[in-house]
Design a protein around this motif. Structure first.
Motif, PDB file in Angstrom:
ATOM      1  N   THR A 167       0.850  -1.315   0.011  1.00  0.00           N
ATOM      2  CA  THR A 167       0.264   0.080   0.126  1.00  0.00           C
ATOM      3  C   THR A 167       0.618   1.296   0.147  1.00  0.00           C
ATOM      4  O   THR A 167       0.384   2.439  -0.387  1.00  0.00           O
ATOM      5  CB  THR A 167      -0.818   0.041   1.234  1.00  0.00           C
ATOM      6  OG1 THR A 167      -1.439  -1.200   1.220  1.00  0.00           O
ATOM      7  CG2 THR A 167      -1.977   1.109   1.132  1.00  0.00           C
ATOM      8  N   MET A 256      -2.490   3.948 -13.410  1.00  0.00           N
ATOM      9  CA  MET A 256      -3.482   3.474 -13.948  1.00  0.00           C
ATOM     10  C   MET A 256      -4.452   4.952 -14.668  1.00  0.00           C
ATOM     11  O   MET A 256      -4.470   5.710 -13.717  1.00  0.00           O
ATOM     12  CB  MET A 256      -4.712   2.892 -13.023  1.00  0.00           C
ATOM     13  CG  MET A 256      -4.058   1.573 -12.728  1.00  0.00           C
ATOM     14  SD  MET A 256      -5.374   0.409 -12.114  1.00  0.00           S
ATOM     15  CE  MET A 256      -6.712   0.967 -11.071  1.00  0.00           C
ATOM     16  N   SER A 286       1.355   3.278  -8.555  1.00  0.00           N
ATOM     17  CA  SER A 286       1.653   2.014  -7.727  1.00  0.00           C
ATOM     18  C   SER A 286       3.170   1.926  -7.796  1.00  0.00           C
ATOM     19  O   SER A 286       3.785   1.318  -8.993  1.00  0.00           O
ATOM     20  CB  SER A 286       0.942   0.843  -8.320  1.00  0.00           C
ATOM     21  OG  SER A 286       1.004  -0.287  -7.233  1.00  0.00           O
TER      22      SER A 286
HETATM   23  C1  AVI Z   1      -3.818  -1.462  -2.658  1.00  0.00           C
HETATM   24  N1  AVI Z   1      -2.783  -1.468  -3.798  1.00  0.00           N
HETATM   25  C2  AVI Z   1      -1.629  -1.769  -3.163  1.00  0.00           C
HETATM   26  C3  AVI Z   1      -3.024  -1.980  -4.914  1.00  0.00           C
HETATM   27  C4  AVI Z   1      -1.808  -1.791  -6.004  1.00  0.00           C
HETATM   28  O1  AVI Z   1      -1.254  -2.892  -6.314  1.00  0.00           O
HETATM   29  O2  AVI Z   1      -1.072  -0.669  -6.063  1.00  0.00           O
HETATM   30  C5  AVI Z   1      -4.088  -1.358  -5.677  1.00  0.00           C
HETATM   31  C6  AVI Z   1      -4.501  -1.924  -7.124  1.00  0.00           C
HETATM   32  N2  AVI Z   1      -4.837  -1.232  -8.129  1.00  0.00           N
HETATM   33  C7  AVI Z   1      -5.093  -2.061  -8.992  1.00  0.00           C
HETATM   34  N3  AVI Z   1      -4.683  -3.384  -8.772  1.00  0.00           N
HETATM   35  C8  AVI Z   1      -4.382  -3.155  -7.367  1.00  0.00           C
END
Ligand code: AVI
Length: 323
Positions: A167, A256, A286
């Motif tokens: 996260t 994204m 991310s």
């Molecule tokens: C919550 N977080 C760690 C996910 C990530 O991988 O960054 C959120 C996510 N977004 C798309 N897929 C997962």
């Protein structure tokens, strides 16, 4: 019976969803904060993402925990308290607790009282000897963390702040440092911090993890527009946007985006927002780290990297830090 102390609460200000949405969409590169992904539908879609073949993140971290939680426990002292900021359902800490006999208190720290109650209901029967001491608040909010550490007896124990799930990668470096500073405060001078980070790897593996074939991640991304329609009187036509995952080399992060398929206007709470064909809304970052880049980042919060545990492919790392 597990002991449960009263939920300690710090005032949470309104999330100001509308203000965040309108100001994000007024920027030249339109953005929406990723924290708004998680309404009930978004949380359910994220749960589905965690078991997708392409999304290696969750299963890899759980496998590391499975393999190394004994080794992790051996690095930690007796009578430990685990604090988990953003603990969600409490599922991940259960893996750790199952392998650790040296924990006497668990402090779930959540912004959502529903999630806190859910994690309590889930963990109490599994760990009847564990004392559970919930904190209601926002771990990204430094003032709130300062207040909570003053108001609680956290510093009378040896604490491990546990922050799995990669996260931290969803925050820009400046905010990630601020959050690690909050963890530093929460764990105290003699404490520990255990953070899960996603590592840099082959680009296609990363792109696929955020753009799965079944379209679950696309639905998760577009659900943000649906949430705006539902809660802010929005008029987004979800079919007029397509989901994209991009790798930003310069910032070492997956991004994204929701790309407008045509020139169009959307109304949100009586305010018009125009899109031209091909223009995107940037909805999430991310960040992907190397062990070295993460060490540097944590160093800026005065946390030293003591040990790391990784899977065989070096996809993911659990990092133990100390002040
Ligand atoms: C919550 N977080 C760690 C996910 C990530 O991988 O960054 C959120 C996510 N977004 C798309 N897929 C997962």
């Amino acid at each position: 019976m597990s002991q449960l102390t009263a939920i300690k609460q710090c005032n949470i200000t309104d999330t100001e969803f509308l203000t965040d949405v309108l100001s994000g969409l007024a920027q030249q590169q339109k953005t929406l904060p990723c924290k708004y992904f998680y309404d009930d539908k978004g949380a359910a879609l994220f749960e589905q993402i965690t078991s997708l073949k392409e999304y290696y993140v969750t299963r890899t971290e759980l496998a590391i925990l499975e393999d190394y939680s004994k080794a992790i426990a051996n690095m930690l002292p007796e009578n430990l308290s685990i604090i988990e900021p953003g603990c969600g359902s409490g599922k991940k800490v259960a893996y750790l607790l199952a392998h650790m006999s040296n924990v006497n208190t668990f402090v779930p720290f959540e912004i959502s009282s529903e999630m806190l109650n859910y994690s309590l209901a889930h963990l109490s029967p599994l760990f009847p000897e564990l004392s559970i001491s919930p904190l209601l608040g926002d771990f990204t909010h430094s003032q709130m963390v300062k207040q909570l550490t003053k108001d609680t007896s956290l510093d009378s124990q040896t604490n491990l702040v546990y922050f799995p799930g990669s996260t931290l990668g969803n925050f820009a470096p400046v905010k990630a440092i601020e959050i690690m500073n909050n963890f530093h405060r929460l764990c105290g001078v003699n404490g520990y911090v255990l953070i899960g980070i996603d590592l840099v790897k082959e680009r296609q593996v990363l792109l696929d993890a955020y753009n799965d074939k079944a379209g679950i991640t696309a639905a998760f991304n577009k659900n943000l527009l649906q949430r705006i329609n539902n809660e802010l009187n929005g008029t987004f036509d979800l079919d007029n946007f397509s989901h994209e995952s991009r790798f930003n080399e310069q910032h070492s992060r997956i991004e994204m985006h929701l790309v407008s398929k045509c020139d169009q206007s959307v109304v949100i709470n009586n305010q018009r927002v125009d899109f031209i064909k091909g223009e995107s809304i940037h909805t999430e970052n991310s960040h992907k780290y190397t062990l070295e880049s993460f060490k540097q980042l944590a160093g800026q919060a005065n946390l030293n990297l003591e040990r790391t545990w990784q899977d065989d492919s070096n996809y993911f790392a659990l990092c133990l830090l100390r002040p």
